[in-house]
Each structure stands twice: as C-alpha cells, then as structure tokens.
Write an enzyme that holds these catalytic residues in place. Sequence first.
Site, PDB file in Angstrom:
ATOM      1  N   ARG A 236       0.841  -1.203   0.000  1.00 45.89           N
ATOM      2  CA  ARG A 236       0.000   0.000   0.000  1.00 45.89           C
ATOM      3  C   ARG A 236       0.866   1.238   0.000  1.00 45.89           C
ATOM      4  O   ARG A 236       1.800   1.339   0.790  1.00 45.89           O
ATOM      5  CB  ARG A 236      -0.815   0.048   1.310  1.00 45.89           C
ATOM      6  CG  ARG A 236      -2.142  -0.522   1.256  1.00 45.89           C
ATOM      7  CD  ARG A 236      -3.073  -0.156   2.387  1.00 45.89           C
ATOM      8  NE  ARG A 236      -2.577   0.314   3.662  1.00 45.89           N
ATOM      9  CZ  ARG A 236      -3.357   0.731   4.644  1.00 45.89           C
ATOM     10  NH1 ARG A 236      -4.670   0.755   4.483  1.00 45.89           N
ATOM     11  NH2 ARG A 236      -2.872   1.138   5.783  1.00 45.89           N
TER      12      ARG A 236
ATOM     13  N   THR B  31      -1.589   7.462  -0.556  1.00 42.65           N
ATOM     14  CA  THR B  31      -2.856   7.298  -1.285  1.00 42.65           C
ATOM     15  C   THR B  31      -3.651   6.077  -0.818  1.00 42.65           C
ATOM     16  O   THR B  31      -4.824   5.941  -1.156  1.00 42.65           O
ATOM     17  CB  THR B  31      -2.585   7.126  -2.790  1.00 42.65           C
ATOM     18  OG1 THR B  31      -1.841   5.901  -2.965  1.00 42.65           O
ATOM     19  CG2 THR B  31      -1.760   8.274  -3.343  1.00 42.65           C
TER      20      THR B  31
ATOM     21  N   ASP C 294       0.522  -2.558  12.257  1.00 45.01           N
ATOM     22  CA  ASP C 294       0.994  -2.940  10.925  1.00 45.01           C
ATOM     23  C   ASP C 294       1.394  -4.415  10.957  1.00 45.01           C
ATOM     24  O   ASP C 294       2.429  -4.768  11.526  1.00 45.01           O
ATOM     25  CB  ASP C 294       2.174  -2.050  10.514  1.00 45.01           C
ATOM     26  CG  ASP C 294       2.529  -2.255   9.056  1.00 45.01           C
ATOM     27  OD1 ASP C 294       2.742  -3.423   8.647  1.00 45.01           O
ATOM     28  OD2 ASP C 294       2.578  -1.278   8.302  1.00 45.01           O
TER      29      ASP C 294
ATOM     30  N   ASP D 119       4.921  -5.382   9.424  1.00 47.69           N
ATOM     31  CA  ASP D 119       6.044  -4.936  10.262  1.00 47.69           C
ATOM     32  C   ASP D 119       6.124  -5.752  11.553  1.00 47.69           C
ATOM     33  O   ASP D 119       7.212  -6.141  11.985  1.00 47.69           O
ATOM     34  CB  ASP D 119       5.875  -3.448  10.607  1.00 47.69           C
ATOM     35  CG  ASP D 119       6.287  -2.553   9.442  1.00 47.69           C
ATOM     36  OD1 ASP D 119       6.925  -3.062   8.498  1.00 47.69           O
ATOM     37  OD2 ASP D 119       5.956  -1.358   9.476  1.00 47.69           O
TER      38      ASP D 119
HETATM   39  C1  PRP Z   1      -1.190  -4.558   4.644  1.00 51.05           C
HETATM   40  C2  PRP Z   1      -2.028  -5.796   4.845  1.00 51.05           C
HETATM   41  C3  PRP Z   1      -2.932  -5.799   3.636  1.00 51.05           C
HETATM   42  C4  PRP Z   1      -3.151  -4.321   3.408  1.00 51.05           C
HETATM   43  C5  PRP Z   1      -4.520  -3.956   3.917  1.00 51.05           C
HETATM   44  O1  PRP Z   1      -0.163  -4.790   3.756  1.00 51.05           O
HETATM   45  O2  PRP Z   1      -1.283  -6.966   4.982  1.00 51.05           O
HETATM   46  O3  PRP Z   1      -2.351  -6.395   2.489  1.00 51.05           O
HETATM   47  O4  PRP Z   1      -2.144  -3.612   4.149  1.00 51.05           O
HETATM   48  O5  PRP Z   1      -4.833  -2.634   3.638  1.00 51.05           O
HETATM   49  P1  PRP Z   1      -5.969  -2.236   2.606  1.00 51.05           P
HETATM   50  O6  PRP Z   1      -7.155  -3.100   2.892  1.00 51.05           O
HETATM   51  O7  PRP Z   1      -6.232  -0.788   2.916  1.00 51.05           O
HETATM   52  O8  PRP Z   1      -5.447  -2.422   1.217  1.00 51.05           O
HETATM   53  P2  PRP Z   1       0.954  -3.674   3.407  1.00 51.05           P
HETATM   54  O9  PRP Z   1       0.566  -2.965   2.147  1.00 51.05           O
HETATM   55  O10 PRP Z   1       1.211  -2.827   4.609  1.00 51.05           O
HETATM   56  O11 PRP Z   1       2.200  -4.548   3.043  1.00 51.05           O
HETATM   57  P3  PRP Z   1       3.079  -5.560   3.953  1.00 51.05           P
HETATM   58  O12 PRP Z   1       2.217  -6.770   4.212  1.00 51.05           O
HETATM   59  O13 PRP Z   1       4.262  -5.835   3.116  1.00 51.05           O
HETATM   60  O14 PRP Z   1       3.435  -4.846   5.249  1.00 51.05           O
HETATM   61  N1  URA Z   2      -2.451  -2.806   7.114  1.00 51.80           N
HETATM   62  C1  URA Z   2      -2.041  -3.241   8.324  1.00 51.80           C
HETATM   63  O1  URA Z   2      -1.045  -3.968   8.418  1.00 51.80           O
HETATM   64  N2  URA Z   2      -2.710  -2.837   9.401  1.00 51.80           N
HETATM   65  C2  URA Z   2      -3.799  -2.050   9.335  1.00 51.80           C
HETATM   66  O2  URA Z   2      -4.385  -1.725  10.396  1.00 51.80           O
HETATM   67  C3  URA Z   2      -4.218  -1.613   8.071  1.00 51.80           C
HETATM   68  C4  URA Z   2      -3.542  -2.032   6.964  1.00 51.80           C
END
Ligand code: PRP
Ligand code: URA
Length: 208
Positions: free
Chosen positions: A103, A107, A199, A202
């Site tokens: 993400r 945005t 997160d 993370d």
């Molecule tokens: C997180 C999570 C989802 C997304 C959810 O991933 O694991 O994939 O955000 O958010 P959304 O419903 O608003 O799209 P992130 O993009 O942070 O990547 P990561 O798993 O590599 O930390």
């Molecule tokens: N992605 C995450 O990892 N946590 C949230 O709360 C939202 C999006």
Amino acid sequence: MTLRVLDHALSRHLLAELRDRHTPPEAFRQLLGRIGALLTMEAVRRLPETVRRIETPLEAMDHPVLATPLPALVPILRAGLGLLEGAMGVLPEAPIGHIGLVRDEATLTPAEYLRRLPHDLPERGALLLDPMLATGGSACAAVRVLKQAGATRIALLVVVAAPDGARRMAAEHPDVPVLAAALDRGLNERGYILPGLGDAGDRCFGTE
Ligand code: PRP
Ligand code: URA
C-alpha cells in the site's frame, strides 16, 4: 455483506495476544500461524467431496474424501505469509501461489510487485490469505489478479476486517466469501484498523 466472523473461543484468545502491542515478532508469527490454521480449517469445512473405495484391515468400503484438485493457498505478501504456515498444516497437498502488494502510505492504493500462481487455478480455485482487510484495496486487487488467472472459486481469509473493507469486497466481489476472526470498529486517518493490531507486516517481520 459477504463477510462472516469465525465464532471460535481459541481464535478470540489468539487474537487478544496478536493485538497486544507488547507481543514480539517471534510470538506474533506463531500466533498468526495458529489463527491461519483455524481460519483454513473453517474454510475447508464445506469443500466438495467425492467417494473413494478403500480397504480397512478388515474389509473394503466407500469413504468420503476431499475432491481434487484442492484449492491453492495464496498469501498476499508480506503479511499473508504469516497465515500460510498454519494453512499449509491444514492442507499440505495444496499448491501455493504468491501475490505481492504494498500500500502506498499516502494514497492507500496497492501496487503489485509479484505474481506467481499455479497454472490450473480455473480448476482448483484459491484461498486468499491476508491478516488485514482495511480499505479493501489490496484484497480487491488480489481477487482481480486471481480472476484474471481464471479462478472462479475464491475465498478470502483475514484476521481483522474493517467495515469499509468488508463493504468494498461485497460490492466489487459479491461472489467471494470473506471469513474473518474479527470485524473491528473502523479506520483511522492513515487507513489503520481500530482497534486493530497495528501494521501486520512490520510486526510479523520485525521491521517496525
Ligand atoms: C497490509 C495488509 C494488507 C493491506 C490492507 O499490507 O497486509 O495487504 O495492508 O490494507 P488495505 O485493505 O487498505 O489495502 P501492506 O501494504 O502494509 O504490506 P506488507 O504486508 O508488506 O506490510
Ligand atoms: N495494514 C495493516 O497492516 N494494518 C492495518 O491496520 C491496516 C492495513
């Protein structure tokens, strides 16, 4: 709404530990794996079955078995990897696909950086794994990827869902059931789920 919340005492117990800000990455990963197993167990409860002739040590019989091919397990990287180990424990014979999405923090739109999927998704379908359904942008994009690859039977398994994400999934993909361990209150101004668990990527990989 296409979302259903898993009604399971162990799932609620594991979720309390996952949400706790003091839970370190090694415990967080283990908890995600255990909840991934519970979600997968529930998702496979009503998979199609067929009958196979088997022989017990005493006699032959017709026995119900899961129909093949089994659905592929498809984690959305990175955080979906945390659910994968538990899901693999439940369905070790299932092939695994990967969809990499991240993400944009400003945005909140997802960008795709990896797509590796089994070639026979049209026959087998997929269980899509991601702990967080926040705005729903990532899950909707991943379902589009699976549908482009020909999958028609898709289910999404998440740990924490926000109402926005659940509504968006139902609107864009009404044919895709969503199973969640919890449906939370909402999102903050940065698109994080409240109360949520922070997160997930993370916390899983220690990159906070
Ligand atoms: C997180 C999570 C989802 C997304 C959810 O991933 O694991 O994939 O955000 O958010 P959304 O419903 O608003 O799209 P992130 O993009 O942070 O990547 P990561 O798993 O590599 O930390
Ligand atoms: N992605 C995450 O990892 N946590 C949230 O709360 C939202 C999006």
